[in-house]
Design a protein around this motif. Structure first.
Motif, PDB file in Angstrom:
ATOM      1  N   UNK A 137      43.011  35.440  36.053  1.00  0.00           N
ATOM      2  CA  UNK A 137      41.482  36.070  35.286  1.00  0.00           C
ATOM      3  C   UNK A 137      41.297  35.862  37.585  1.00  0.00           C
ATOM      4  N   UNK A 138      41.895  34.586  38.077  1.00  0.00           N
ATOM      5  CA  UNK A 138      41.323  34.698  39.715  1.00  0.00           C
ATOM      6  C   UNK A 138      41.721  36.662  40.606  1.00  0.00           C
ATOM      7  N   UNK A 139      42.946  36.974  39.904  1.00  0.00           N
ATOM      8  CA  UNK A 139      42.835  37.565  40.760  1.00  0.00           C
ATOM      9  C   UNK A 139      42.167  38.872  40.768  1.00  0.00           C
ATOM     10  N   UNK A 140      41.567  39.533  38.969  1.00  0.00           N
ATOM     11  CA  UNK A 140      40.985  40.263  39.037  1.00  0.00           C
ATOM     12  C   UNK A 140      39.629  39.932  38.825  1.00  0.00           C
ATOM     13  N   UNK A 141      38.992  39.083  39.172  1.00  0.00           N
ATOM     14  CA  UNK A 141      37.702  39.258  39.568  1.00  0.00           C
ATOM     15  C   UNK A 141      37.387  38.490  41.272  1.00  0.00           C
ATOM     16  N   UNK A 142      38.200  37.657  41.887  1.00  0.00           N
ATOM     17  CA  UNK A 142      38.362  38.376  43.604  1.00  0.00           C
ATOM     18  C   UNK A 142      38.383  39.531  44.048  1.00  0.00           C
ATOM     19  N   UNK A 143      39.541  40.209  43.365  1.00  0.00           N
ATOM     20  CA  UNK A 143      38.662  41.618  43.602  1.00  0.00           C
ATOM     21  C   UNK A 143      38.509  42.906  43.822  1.00  0.00           C
ATOM     22  N   UNK A 144      37.465  42.368  42.790  1.00  0.00           N
ATOM     23  CA  UNK A 144      35.674  42.954  42.574  1.00  0.00           C
ATOM     24  C   UNK A 144      34.735  42.592  43.369  1.00  0.00           C
ATOM     25  N   UNK A 145      35.626  41.417  44.466  1.00  0.00           N
ATOM     26  CA  UNK A 145      34.129  40.481  45.743  1.00  0.00           C
ATOM     27  C   UNK A 145      33.616  41.127  46.110  1.00  0.00           C
ATOM     28  N   UNK A 146      33.622  42.707  46.172  1.00  0.00           N
ATOM     29  CA  UNK A 146      32.758  43.021  47.007  1.00  0.00           C
ATOM     30  C   UNK A 146      31.375  43.761  46.575  1.00  0.00           C
TER      31      UNK A 146
END
Length: 356
Positions: free
Chosen positions: A105-114
């Motif tokens: 969950x962390x990786x998928x959400x932070x990858x879209x942080x822009x």
């Protein structure tokens, strides 16, 4: 982790003796696992050391209390919505997420942080994929004034629209960059909006946005005016009908056990998911909660006919300012023990990311 009921049940566990409580728990847990009506023999094989006849008599008592029901005379029993509510409030054992799921969950959400829009889309997709229902997330209601507005060029065909609010939150939207937009026109568009929005909420300026678009077309370069128009359209003014609402995973609802035999219920649920204003209103009710909130069947007017369940939680800043709500919608036999911690954790990560 805390979670709140959507409505108080008419019965409590203290109304049941230990035998009835044990049988009731076995029936509900088996139903949630299989989606099928549960018979007395199934319960006796599941660890309740009573004869099928004794179990059958107790199940009949639970039926009279309105906690169990039968699809037809010869079938086993399944929990009613009131029974599911009693189980969720008093007998459900909520686990925790595995560390691997947290990292995913962390990786998928932070990858879209822009991109604000991408983060909301990904959060909804995560829940629909991991929980097996439809994931839904509502955009924040922006009640803080605007501090700064800026358009930033990202390559030849994209621009990043950045809006900074007086409460410290930042909202980014990826937009298509108008063909022929020069750096000076980009700056011109930024200054035009910044001068008109600074210190005011989006809701306050909502009624003036149409006239602002007319003024932009007269006063600005054509490409800059188009960027202003697209920017205003990208941000919500706070009304339910216009706020961003993202629903992902409708196809999951067709793969549920019994879905193909109960297509009318699924059709009604699909219709419910199209009622944007009511769905945003339901999620806004969740904003008042301090934890996960659960609605089953008729506890919400929106999903009363389809008999669906909603598990949702607010997402908020580190200063406990509520931004919006996120959740899962599906049949009443959702895997509550698994979905509750999924929603809770995803809401926390989403709030942390948007706060940052």
């Amino acid at each position: 982790m805390t979670f709140l009921p959507g409505a108080a049940p008419t019965l409590s566990l203290s109304d049941l003796d230990s035998r009835a409580r044990d049988i009731f728990r076995h029936v509900v847990e088996t139903y949630l696992e299989t989606g099928e009506p549960v018979g007395s023999r199934t319960v006796s094989k599941g660890g309740v050391h009573l004869s099928p006849a004794s179990i059958r008599n107790t199940m009949q008592d639970l039926t009279h209390l309105g906690l169990l029901g039968a699809p037809h005379t010869s079938a086993g029993r399944l929990p009613t919505h009131a029974g599911l509510r009693l189980f969720v409030d008093g007998l459900l054992e909520v686990g925790d997420l595995a560390e691997e799921e947290r990292r995913t969950i962390d990786a998928r959400l932070f990858a879209k942080g822009g991109s604000f829009e991408d983060v909301m889309n990904e959060a909804s997709a995560i829940l629909s994929g991991l929980a097996g229902g439809a994931g839904v997330v509502s955009a924040p209601v922006r009640d803080a004034g605007v501090k700064h507005v800026e358009f930033i060029a990202l390559g030849s065909d994209q621009a990043l629209a950045v809006m900074v609010f007086e409460d410290g939150t930042v909202e980014n939207r990826l937009m298509r960059r108008p063909v022929g937009l020069t750096p000076s026109a980009l700056t011109e568009a930024s200054n035009f909006l910044a001068a008109r929005l600074a210190g005011r909420t989006l809701a306050e300026t909502r009624l003036e946005m149409r006239s602002e678009l007319d003024r932009a077309r007269r006063e600005l370069d054509e490409t800059a005016a188009r960027l202003v128009e697209d920017g205003l359209a990208a941000w919500s003014g706070g009304e339910d009908a216009d706020r961003a609402l993202i629903v992902r995973g409708r196809a999951n609802l067709l793969s549920e056990p019994g879905a193909m035999e109960d297509l009318e219920r699924v059709r009604m649920l699909f219709d419910d998911l199209e009622q944007k204003e009511q769905l945003v209103g339901l999620l806004d009710n969740v904003r008042e909660a301090q934890g996960v909130r659960i609605f089953i069947g008729a506890e919400t007017r929106l999903f009363s006919l389809s008999g669906s369940a909603v598990i949702a939680a607010p997402y908020m800043t580190g200063r406990q300012k509520v931004l919006g709500a996120i959740g899962v919608i599906g049949p009443a036999r959702l895997n509550y023990a698994r979905v509750i911690p999924l929603v809770d954790y995803t809401a926390k990560v989403l709030g942390k990311l948007l706060d940052g």
